[in-house]
Design a protein around this motif. Structure first.
Motif, PDB file in Angstrom:
ATOM      1  N   GLN A  20       0.648  -1.079   0.409  1.00 37.91           N
ATOM      2  CA  GLN A  20       0.071   0.323   0.572  1.00 37.91           C
ATOM      3  C   GLN A  20       0.902   1.083   0.050  1.00 37.91           C
ATOM      4  O   GLN A  20       0.533   2.183  -0.389  1.00 37.91           O
ATOM      5  N   VAL A  22       3.577   1.250  -1.814  1.00 34.88           N
ATOM      6  CA  VAL A  22       4.556   1.526  -3.343  1.00 34.88           C
ATOM      7  C   VAL A  22       3.887   1.679  -4.248  1.00 34.88           C
ATOM      8  O   VAL A  22       2.566   1.804  -4.284  1.00 34.88           O
ATOM      9  N   THR A  23       4.494   3.175  -5.472  1.00 32.57           N
ATOM     10  CA  THR A  23       3.830   3.840  -5.600  1.00 32.57           C
ATOM     11  C   THR A  23       4.543   3.783  -7.233  1.00 32.57           C
ATOM     12  O   THR A  23       6.003   3.085  -7.032  1.00 32.57           O
ATOM     13  N   PRO A  24       4.106   4.447  -8.176  1.00 35.76           N
ATOM     14  CA  PRO A  24       5.051   3.885  -9.490  1.00 35.76           C
ATOM     15  C   PRO A  24       5.927   4.567  -9.662  1.00 35.76           C
ATOM     16  O   PRO A  24       7.495   3.603  -9.955  1.00 35.76           O
ATOM     17  N   GLU A  25       6.407   5.796  -8.357  1.00 38.15           N
ATOM     18  CA  GLU A  25       7.895   6.354  -8.598  1.00 38.15           C
ATOM     19  C   GLU A  25       8.549   5.475  -7.864  1.00 38.15           C
ATOM     20  O   GLU A  25      10.190   5.141  -8.100  1.00 38.15           O
ATOM     21  N   TYR A  65       8.784   9.401  -0.576  1.00 38.28           N
ATOM     22  CA  TYR A  65       7.968   8.549  -1.611  1.00 38.28           C
ATOM     23  C   TYR A  65       7.162   8.095  -0.285  1.00 38.28           C
ATOM     24  O   TYR A  65       4.956   7.989  -0.610  1.00 38.28           O
ATOM     25  N   TYR A  66       6.590   7.941   0.751  1.00 36.96           N
ATOM     26  CA  TYR A  66       5.952   7.129   1.381  1.00 36.96           C
ATOM     27  C   TYR A  66       5.656   7.971   2.649  1.00 36.96           C
ATOM     28  O   TYR A  66       4.722   6.889   3.473  1.00 36.96           O
ATOM     29  N   ALA A  69       1.234   8.315   3.650  1.00 35.01           N
ATOM     30  CA  ALA A  69       0.769   7.260   3.623  1.00 35.01           C
ATOM     31  C   ALA A  69       1.322   6.293   5.015  1.00 35.01           C
ATOM     32  O   ALA A  69       0.205   6.091   5.272  1.00 35.01           O
ATOM     33  N   ALA A  91       8.106  -3.086  -3.836  1.00 40.21           N
ATOM     34  CA  ALA A  91       8.719  -2.751  -4.777  1.00 40.21           C
ATOM     35  C   ALA A  91       9.151  -3.309  -6.406  1.00 40.21           C
ATOM     36  O   ALA A  91       8.685  -3.127  -6.699  1.00 40.21           O
TER      37      ALA A  91
END
Length: 103
Positions: A20, A22-25, A65-66, A69, A91
């Motif tokens: 949850q 993890v982003t595309p970046e 980045y995380y 969240a 990721a």
């Protein structure tokens, strides 16, 4: 959002909890930093045949980045090396699965 409390109560798997965040970046950063060739060559389900120092080194830039969240999942969760490694490895798994699906 899967909370840390729910994860600790085994209401979600390790993968579900860390996925949850993890982003595309993050996926792009991990594939770039670790290297696609190294990721695809890994034969260990936990990616432990890639040096831990490589995963640890990602801690200098991935938390940005995380962290928002993660704080939503549990305000007491901090910016720890272990969280970064778990998120980076998740990721990496997602990147590997995408590559395998495209093959």
């Amino acid at each position: 959002m899967i909370t840390r409390k729910a994860y600790m109560a085994k209401e979600a798997t390790h993968r579900e909890f860390y996925a949850q965040f993890v982003t595309p970046e993050i996926v792009r950063q991990v594939a770039s930093f670790i290297g696609g060739q190294a990721l695809m060559a890994s034969t260990d389900e936990h990616l432990n045949d890639i040096r831990l120092a490589n995963w640890d080194a990602m801690h200098q830039f991935l938390p940005s980045y995380y962290m928002a969240a993660m704080k939503e999942a549990d305000p007491s969760m901090g910016n720890s090396l272990s969280n970064t490694v778990c998120i980076a490895k998740e990721a990496a798994r997602q990147w590997i699965e995408t590559q395998q699906a495209q093959a």
